[in-house]
Design an enzyme around this catalytic site. Structure first.
Site, PDB file in Angstrom:
ATOM      1  N   GLY A 304       0.805  -1.215   0.000  1.00 28.18           N
ATOM      2  CA  GLY A 304       0.000   0.000   0.000  1.00 28.18           C
ATOM      3  C   GLY A 304       0.840   1.267   0.000  1.00 28.18           C
ATOM      4  O   GLY A 304       1.933   1.321  -0.567  1.00 28.18           O
ATOM      5  N   SER A 305       0.348   2.289   0.686  1.00 28.59           N
ATOM      6  CA  SER A 305       0.945   3.628   0.607  1.00 28.59           C
ATOM      7  C   SER A 305       2.318   3.731   1.257  1.00 28.59           C
ATOM      8  O   SER A 305       2.975   4.769   1.132  1.00 28.59           O
ATOM      9  CB  SER A 305       0.002   4.647   1.242  1.00 28.59           C
ATOM     10  OG  SER A 305      -1.184   4.756   0.479  1.00 28.59           O
ATOM     11  N   THR A 306       2.767   2.701   1.984  1.00 26.18           N
ATOM     12  CA  THR A 306       4.148   2.746   2.463  1.00 26.18           C
ATOM     13  C   THR A 306       5.111   2.832   1.283  1.00 26.18           C
ATOM     14  O   THR A 306       6.210   3.387   1.416  1.00 26.18           O
ATOM     15  CB  THR A 306       4.490   1.509   3.319  1.00 26.18           C
ATOM     16  OG1 THR A 306       4.263   0.325   2.547  1.00 26.18           O
ATOM     17  CG2 THR A 306       3.634   1.456   4.573  1.00 26.18           C
ATOM     18  N   PHE A 307       4.679   2.330   0.104  1.00 22.03           N
ATOM     19  CA  PHE A 307       5.516   2.375  -1.096  1.00 22.03           C
ATOM     20  C   PHE A 307       5.669   3.792  -1.628  1.00 22.03           C
ATOM     21  O   PHE A 307       6.576   4.073  -2.416  1.00 22.03           O
ATOM     22  CB  PHE A 307       4.935   1.457  -2.178  1.00 22.03           C
ATOM     23  CG  PHE A 307       5.725   0.203  -2.395  1.00 22.03           C
ATOM     24  CD1 PHE A 307       6.191  -0.151  -3.648  1.00 22.03           C
ATOM     25  CD2 PHE A 307       6.016  -0.637  -1.328  1.00 22.03           C
ATOM     26  CE1 PHE A 307       6.922  -1.303  -3.848  1.00 22.03           C
ATOM     27  CE2 PHE A 307       6.734  -1.793  -1.511  1.00 22.03           C
ATOM     28  CZ  PHE A 307       7.205  -2.142  -2.764  1.00 22.03           C
ATOM     29  N   LYS A 308       4.787   4.693  -1.213  1.00 20.07           N
ATOM     30  CA  LYS A 308       4.930   6.083  -1.643  1.00 20.07           C
ATOM     31  C   LYS A 308       6.222   6.682  -1.106  1.00 20.07           C
ATOM     32  O   LYS A 308       6.777   7.621  -1.699  1.00 20.07           O
ATOM     33  CB  LYS A 308       3.722   6.899  -1.179  1.00 20.07           C
ATOM     34  CG  LYS A 308       2.429   6.525  -1.903  1.00 20.07           C
ATOM     35  CD  LYS A 308       1.221   7.228  -1.325  1.00 20.07           C
ATOM     36  CE  LYS A 308      -0.047   6.762  -2.058  1.00 20.07           C
ATOM     37  NZ  LYS A 308      -1.294   7.278  -1.453  1.00 20.07           N
TER      38      LYS A 308
END
Length: 582
Positions: A304-308
């Site tokens: 999820g958004s941890t990859f941002k």
């Protein structure tokens, strides 16, 4: 004898003597031939006897050589007598606290050929062993073998009770049993052994792979204590992580959870836990099957958004943007039949810190598009997010990615969909974001700073890491990381709430929530990552966000473990204030 008789005897002798002298050649030749034939026969007999002995012992020698090269056969799981008491090294934490050790025990065996009444033996044993397999035991006792195991690793009380029964034809063999004083505390890290004291999982299996199993196989281990194997984990921190993770299952009604604490400079794992877990003292227990899977290292998830965090670091490292750059996030992106939109859309142009703070899918997608597909794939590869992680723990899963990266893939991967990685390697890559841009392979063994520097790889510019520390702290203060803040320890990070894939489609009511954090952000020393798999709210609709489930887990872990790790709290703007309680 009369005179006349003597005359007759003398004549007779004279007659024979004269006759013998008359045919000397023929009688001599006959005697010599007989002697030679007998001598030849004797030689032949001796030769045959020697040949027979040579052949006989040659066969024996050949069989001995054959047995020497043949693989040992396993019969009824019976190990050689000198291997029952073979030692395994103790496993201890970084402070010398015992995580696994050997204890002496005995096992019960039977010699069926000496058993007179199998029914009577079973009847007596059942009075001590309440869970005795009657049918299986009867089959063993009625067999024609000379050895059968009846029960491995008895307690001292059971041994004394069976001895008191006075059953002929059964006996005890001493052996060793692996004992884990902490039980579930470090189950997935330490692993466990099988009934023959051989490593099956975790660091127990790693120890065997380093040569212990080979030495044991040839009988070169003995009943002598071996040098303990020291791990990098701190048992105190491990206990905290395991407790927080286990409690989160019930707190958020999740199907799984996990967390890890990593030293960002050495790559040492200080604590890691996955739930559900199991008791290594009883690896085949009732709930063990659900707990065997180590979700931290042996399961892959779309993070999820941890990859941002990685996408913004990629844009900063590429040099095509900086913290003052801005991107238009007013309108959704339509591509390949999909519509990319923001969950917390602001409908305006966003700066880079705002893209991170509001977790903008649109802004992140535009950063990935600016860098390009090749650059995107290369950056994630450098961070180790697309390949199988290398470490001592055997249970490591291989990440998954698209066979062919297209624009739609790059866009969705930018905000954490389309690539599945393990939570552990996400945390390792996260450490590179805050430690100056160095990727340090994780380890479960002690490692010095000098040793880490030798194997570290510079994967991004130090200035990029500095900018990411700012973004982590910014989001910790102003964004979704506020629920992980711990007074005095300056925690920063990035949440990630991802829809899970069910039957090939994203299910909006099943989330995988994660939080990637570091502390203290003014000089990061540790990365803490937590996740909650399919957490649920009171309504049971699975709408819980990472800020409400994963972030609070990090907060509790840091609040309890930071003092143990030697991190001093700082208060006030310059960190010089003290917290005083009266």
């Amino acid at each position: 004898m009369s005179f006349l008789s003597r005359i007759m005897v003398l004549k007779s002798r004279a007659h024979f003597s004269a006759g013998g002298r008359g045919r000397p050649t023929m009688r001599g030749a006959s005697f010599e031939g007989t002697r030679k034939r007998k001598s030849a026969q004797a030689k032949n007999r001796v030769g045959l006897l020697i040949a027979g002995f040579v052949a006989f012992y040659g066969v024996i020698g050949g069989r001995l050589v054959q047995y020497g090269f043949a693989m040992p056969e396993v019969t009824s799981s019976i190990l050689p007598a000198d291997r029952f008491m073979a030692s395994r090294p103790d496993i201890v934490d970084r402070n010398g606290e015992v995580l696994a050790t050997d204890i002496r025990t005995v096992s019960l065996f039977a010699e069926p050929h000496k058993i007179v009444d199998a029914d009577e033996v079973i009847e007596k044993l059942a009075t001590v062993l309440n869970d005795l397999d009657v049918k299986g035991t009867y089959t063993k006792l009625r067999s024609n073998s000379h050895f059968q195991w009846l029960r491995r690793q008895l307690t001292p009380k059971q041994q004394s009770q069976i001895l008191a029964l006075g059953i002929p034809g059964i006996g005890f063999r001493p052996e060793k049993r692996r004992f884990y004083p902490g039980g579930r505390t470090a189950a997935h890290l330490v692993g466990y052994v099988n009934i023959d004291n051989r490593g099956v999982a975790g660091m127990e299996r790693y120890i065997d792979s380093q040569g212990l199993a080979d030495l044991a196989a040839v009988g070169m281990t003995s009943d002598q204590p071996l040098e303990p194997v020291k791990l990098s984990i701190d048992l105190r921190v491990q206990a905290i992580v395991q407790q927080v993770v286990a409690e989160s299952i019930g707190k958020y009604s999740a199907i799984g959870a996990g967390a890890v604490v990593i030293d960002v400079h050495t790559g040492e794992i200080l604590g890691m836990a996955s739930a559900p877990d199991f008791d290594p003292n009883d690896p085949n227990g009732v709930d063990a099957e659900k707990g065997w899977m180590n979700r931290m290292s042996n399961s892959t998830f779309e993070m999820g958004s941890t990859f941002k965090s990685f996408t913004l670091a990629m844009g900063l490292d590429d040099g095509k943007m900086n913290l003052q750059s801005s991107f238009d996030a007013r309108f959704p992106i339509r591509i390949g039949g999909f519509t990319i939109k923001d969950f917390h859309g602001k409908g305006r142009v966003l700066s880079v810190p705002e893209i991170f703070q509001y977790s903008s899918n649109i802004g992140t997608a535009k950063i990935a598009d600016m860098v390009g597909i090749a650059g995107h794939k290369d950056f994630l590869t450098r961070l180790g997010l697309l390949s199988r992680m290398k470490t001592e723990l055997p249970e490591i899963a291989m990440p998954s990615q698209p066979r062919e990266w297209k624009k739609i893939n790059s866009i969705t991967i930018s905000f954490g969909h389309g690539v599945s990685t393990t939570p552990l390697q996400t945390a390792v890559a996260g450490a590179a974001l805050v430690n100056g841009g160095k990727l340090v392979p994780p380890t479960f063994l002690p490692r010095t700073q000098a040793q880490a520097d030798e194997i570290a790889t510079q994967v991004m510019k130090p200035t990029t890491s500095k900018d990411m520390r700012f973004l982590f702290e910014w989001n910790g203060i102003n964004g979704s990381g506020r629920n992980a803040r711990v007074a005095g320890f300056n925690v920063g990070g990035k949440t990630g709430t991802a829809d899970k894939v069910v039957n090939g489609r994203y299910a909006h009511d099943k989330n995988f929530n994660a939080f990637l954090s570091a502390f203290p952000m003014d000089n990061p020393r540790y990365v803490v990552l937590s996740f909650s798999d399919e957490p649920k709210t009171d309504k049971g609709n699975g709408a819980a966000l990472a800020a409400m489930s994963a972030a609070p887990m990090v907060k509790e872990i840091i609040a309890r473990s930071a003092p143990i790790l030697g991190v001093k709290p700082k208060f006030g703007n310059d960190g010089s204030a003290l917290l005083v309680s009266y």
